[in-house]
Enzyme design. Structure first.
Site, short mmCIF file in Angstrom:
data_model
loop_
_atom_site.label_atom_id
_atom_site.label_comp_id
_atom_site.label_asym_id
_atom_site.label_seq_id
_atom_site.Cartn_x
_atom_site.Cartn_y
_atom_site.Cartn_z
N ASP A 183 -9.84 -5.03 -4.26
CA ASP A 183 -9.16 -4.02 -3.46
C ASP A 183 -9.80 -2.66 -3.71
OD1 ASP A 183 -7.38 -2.20 -2.28
OD2 ASP A 183 -5.66 -3.49 -2.70
N SER A 226 0.82 -1.20 0.00
CA SER A 226 0.00 0.00 0.00
C SER A 226 0.87 1.27 0.00
CB SER A 226 -0.95 -0.08 1.20
OG SER A 226 -1.80 1.02 1.26
N HIS A 231 -7.63 -5.24 0.10
CA HIS A 231 -6.41 -4.49 0.41
C HIS A 231 -5.53 -5.14 1.49
CE1 HIS A 231 -4.14 -0.89 -0.32
NE2 HIS A 231 -4.03 -0.68 0.98
#
Ligand SMILES: *[C@@H]1O[C@H](CO)[C@@H](O)[C@H](O)[C@H]1NC(C)=O
Ligand SMILES: *[C@@H]1O[C@H](CO)[C@@H](O)[C@H](O)[C@H]1NC(C)=O
Ligand SMILES: *[C@@H]1O[C@H](CO)[C@@H](O)[C@H](O)[C@H]1NC(C)=O
Length: 388
Positions: A330, A162, A361
């Site tokens: 996601d 991320s 995610h």
């Protein structure tokens, strides 16, 4: 109760937490080393000083003389993210067991080190005057240099999740390619224009001025104890928002999380960051580009950047090799934005591109099937990389 009210309430709780936690020179908020020693692995802890004077705590599972890998966590997260599942399910331990020397980074302000430049301790707004721009331009290079110097490695592996992938995409200068064997980008993020997440979109719609007025210019701290208490209340009144939060925090496929492990998870997650970091994400949802923080006025941007608008990050100049590992479900690293990211990177930069249709995610770090589905691909990427 409307969704907006719930969000405002959440922000208000965050504010109260903020007031309570604003004291100087605290020890690390959570003992991440305990996750490593508790599982029976060796631990080292290192403090790395950035060019602008922040001290960052890194945890290491040392395997001296082996290839070194540096793992960089995501938004409101910490090094714990790589270690919270069972050892044979957590990427941090799996990498060590596969023969690597494993280093875990912590971004400034995440509660692992509270030491800033002289005169800027965490009770001062100046400590919190950063977003992922500074994590990319100052934290990441300092940690990469430290790991290389300490291990004597020519090249190291980089694994980001991320925001930890943004730090690579924004921060790796063309000259750095020589020191990174390969970047493994889990839930890769550059621009976030298509983010499909209620809370993010709602905050994105509020004027920046308001958000700063509500949250202040300091620490953004969703205290884990508060979150784990607040979440059931939110779920009671707002089923869809609740699903989105759980989906973000825990993955969208609820069969894929170990609920009995939640107490461990919420001991470590979420970690603090700056309000400015959150605002930078909010700006990202409103722009179709991958760009630096907007200081909000022509004069402030000129003062910081010597130009009237924030500079764009140039993905076409990315000089390293990267493997993309993305999830079809996601909502933060939205598949549309991941496709855009891939289209912007140089053709020969992307050496692996894996899409897992059912992953969300957080599944890339906490999912129960990540160790069977994703990590073998990550190990294959590292193995195939050019370390010379
Ligand atoms: C992980 O370890 C546990 C015991 O610690 C064992 O029961 C389980 O089968 C292992 N899982 C895998 C995938 O090796
Ligand atoms: C889930 O977590 C519990 C508590 O740590 C652990 O005993 C169990 O083995 C975990 N289950 C799986 C499938 O990893
Ligand atoms: C600022 O930008 C102008 C015009 O692009 C340039 O001439 C000047 O040298 C820059 N100043 C600094 C301090 O970089």
């Amino acid at each position: 109760m409307t969704t907006l009210t719930v969000v405002m309430l959440t922000l208000a709780v965050a504010m109260v937490t903020l007031a309570v936690s604003a004291s100087a020179q605290r020890p690390p908020r959570t003992d991440i080393g305990a996750l490593i020693t508790g599982a029976g692995y060796p631990l080292e802890e290192h403090y790395v000083t950035t060019a602008d004077g922040y001290k960052l705590l890194m945890q290491r599972i040392p395997r001296k003389g082996a290839k070194a890998v540096y793992l960089q966590h995501g938004l409101v997260d910490s090094a714990a993210t790589w270690l919270v599942n069972e050892p044979n399910e957590s990427l941090g331990f799996i990498l060590y067991d596969a023969g690597y020397d494993v280093w875990f980074g912590n971004a400034r302000g995440n509660g692992q080190s509270w030491e800033g430049p002289p005169g800027c301790d965490p009770s001062e707004a100046c400590f919190w005057a950063f977003s992922w721009d500074q994590m990319a331009s100052l934290d990441m290079p300092a940690m990469v240099a430290y790991v290389r110097a300490t291990t004597g490695s020519g090249k190291i592996g980089y694994i980001g999740h991320s925001q930890g992938t943004m730090m690579a995409f924004a921060g790796l200068e063309p000259g750095d390619a020589a020191s990174i064997a390969v970047v493994a980008a889990l839930a890769p993020v550059a621009r976030v224009y298509h983010v499909d997440l209620g809370p993010f979109k709602l905050v994105a719609d509020l004027p920046t001025k308001w958000v700063y007025e509500i949250l202040g210019h300091g620490e953004f701290n969703l205290d884990p104890a508060t979150v784990s208490k607040l979440l059931p209340a939110v779920c009671e009144v707002e089923k869809s928002l609740c699903n989105e939060i759980v989906c973000l925090v825990a993955g969208c496929d609820s069969a894929n999380l170990n609920k009995t492990r939640f107490d461990v998870l919420f001991e470590y997650f979420p970690s603090p960051t700056s309000v400015q970091d959150i605002i930078h994400f909010k700006q990202g949802v409103n722009t179709e580009t991958f760009q630096a923080y907007d200081y909000g006025s022509v004069s402030a941007n000129v003062a910081h950047y010597n130009r009237t608008t924030p500079p764009l990050y140039n993905l076409a100049a990315f000089a390293g090799k990267v493997g993309l590992f993305s999830g079809g479900r996601d909502k933060l690293a939205d598949p549309t934005d991941v496709a855009w990211l891939k289209s912007q990177l140089p053709l020969d930069a992307v050496v692996m591109d894996k899409i897992y249709p059912n992953l969300g995610h957080a599944d890339f770090v906490w999912g129960l099937n990540a160790h069977t589905l994703v990590y073998p691909d990550v190990l294959a990427l590292l193995k195939a990389a050019d370390w010379e």
